[in-house]
Design a protein around this motif. Structure first.
Motif, short mmCIF file in Angstrom:
data_model
loop_
_atom_site.label_atom_id
_atom_site.label_comp_id
_atom_site.label_asym_id
_atom_site.label_seq_id
_atom_site.Cartn_x
_atom_site.Cartn_y
_atom_site.Cartn_z
N ALA A 29 87.15 -88.55 -2.18
CA ALA A 29 87.46 -88.46 -0.75
C ALA A 29 86.46 -89.25 0.09
O ALA A 29 86.56 -89.26 1.32
CB ALA A 29 87.47 -86.99 -0.30
N GLY A 30 85.47 -89.86 -0.56
CA GLY A 30 84.44 -90.60 0.17
C GLY A 30 83.51 -89.68 0.95
O GLY A 30 82.92 -90.10 1.95
N ARG A 31 83.34 -88.44 0.47
CA ARG A 31 82.53 -87.46 1.23
C ARG A 31 81.45 -86.83 0.36
O ARG A 31 81.07 -85.69 0.56
CB ARG A 31 83.45 -86.38 1.82
N ARG A 32 80.94 -87.57 -0.61
CA ARG A 32 79.98 -86.99 -1.54
C ARG A 32 78.70 -86.52 -0.86
O ARG A 32 78.20 -85.43 -1.16
CB ARG A 32 79.62 -88.00 -2.64
N ALA A 33 78.13 -87.32 0.05
CA ALA A 33 76.84 -86.96 0.66
C ALA A 33 76.94 -85.64 1.40
O ALA A 33 76.06 -84.78 1.30
CB ALA A 33 76.39 -88.07 1.60
N VAL A 63 92.75 -85.28 -1.43
CA VAL A 63 92.47 -85.94 -2.71
C VAL A 63 93.67 -85.74 -3.64
O VAL A 63 94.07 -84.60 -3.89
CB VAL A 63 91.19 -85.39 -3.37
N PRO A 64 94.26 -86.80 -4.17
CA PRO A 64 95.41 -86.64 -5.06
C PRO A 64 94.98 -86.05 -6.41
O PRO A 64 93.87 -86.34 -6.88
CB PRO A 64 95.93 -88.06 -5.23
N GLY A 128 101.16 -82.67 -4.50
CA GLY A 128 100.38 -83.56 -5.36
C GLY A 128 98.98 -83.89 -4.88
O GLY A 128 98.32 -84.78 -5.43
N ALA A 129 98.53 -83.19 -3.82
CA ALA A 129 97.17 -83.45 -3.31
C ALA A 129 96.50 -82.14 -2.96
O ALA A 129 97.17 -81.11 -2.72
CB ALA A 129 97.24 -84.35 -2.08
#
Length: 211
Positions: A29-33, A63-64, A128-129
């Motif tokens: 999701a580009g949200r790790r930090a 997130v799929p 599906g997500a």
């Protein structure tokens, strides 16, 4: 009634495996930090685990489920885990894992690592997500302790013949419920509360402590 002699219950993230699965999913999701900071605070016991988990899972919305394959490909078993589970089985023991992580990953990972039974959270999926919600009751500190007691009772194993291995504040009640609580790769508060602290990040170090 089983003839199992003892029960070993491990946490999953940063114990059974080297990863924090929710952080790997957050990468999708580009949200790790954002999620990583919340995970570390929860493991130190600074915020309530269930509240923290709900906020972190909310960050995974969209997130799929196809992304789980990429997450699984990045999972790294902790050094010594297969040696430990083999040694437990050779001595007549049973291996369980109870995790604040997710069945969606653990269902694939646990069998290949010699785990006999496991319990974790489930992620709600819509079209599906990920919906950003946890599906069902959250596996928190009390649920971990309850799982250890329930499994021991089902297997006819005295609670004094149980070993719990964990790294975070969410593992403290499980470790207190066990006959022996081991801090592994653990936060300071967990090391202080543990019966034994395992220093090297190698689960085979636990073999010498098995009954």
């Amino acid at each position: 009634m089983t003839s199992a002699r003892f029960l070993v219950v491990l946490d999953a993230d940063s114990t059974l495996i080297r990863n924090e699965v929710i952080e790997l999913i957050a990468d999708e999701a580009g949200r790790r930090a954002e999620v990583q900071a919340a995970t570390e605070a929860a493991m130190r016991g600074e915020i309530d685990f269930a509240t923290s988990l709900r906020s972190r899972v909310a960050a995974l919305e969209g997130v799929p489920v196809s992304g789980f394959a990429r997450v699984l490909a990045r999972i790294e078993p902790t050094p010594g885990v297969r040696e430990l589970t083999s040694a437990v089985h050779a001595r007549g023991g049973v291996v369980g894992v109870v995790s604040g992580g997710f069945h969606e990953i653990l269902d694939d990972v646990a069998p290949g690592l010699g785990v006999d039974r496991w319990r974790a959270n489930r992620l709600d999926v819509v079209d599906g997500a990920l919906s950003g919600r946890v599906d069902g009751a959250i596996v928190d500190a009390e649920a971990k302790a309850a799982s250890l007691r329930e499994w021991a009772d089902e297997l006819g194993i005295p609670h004094r013949a149980t070993i719990a291995i964990g790294d975070g504040a969410n593992d403290l009640r499980m470790m207190a419920a066990a006959g022996l609580g081991l801090a592994f790769n653990a936060k300071p508060a967990v090391r202080e509360a543990a019966s034994v602290v395992i220093g090297p990040q190698d689960l085979s170090e636990v073999i010498a402590l098995l009954p």
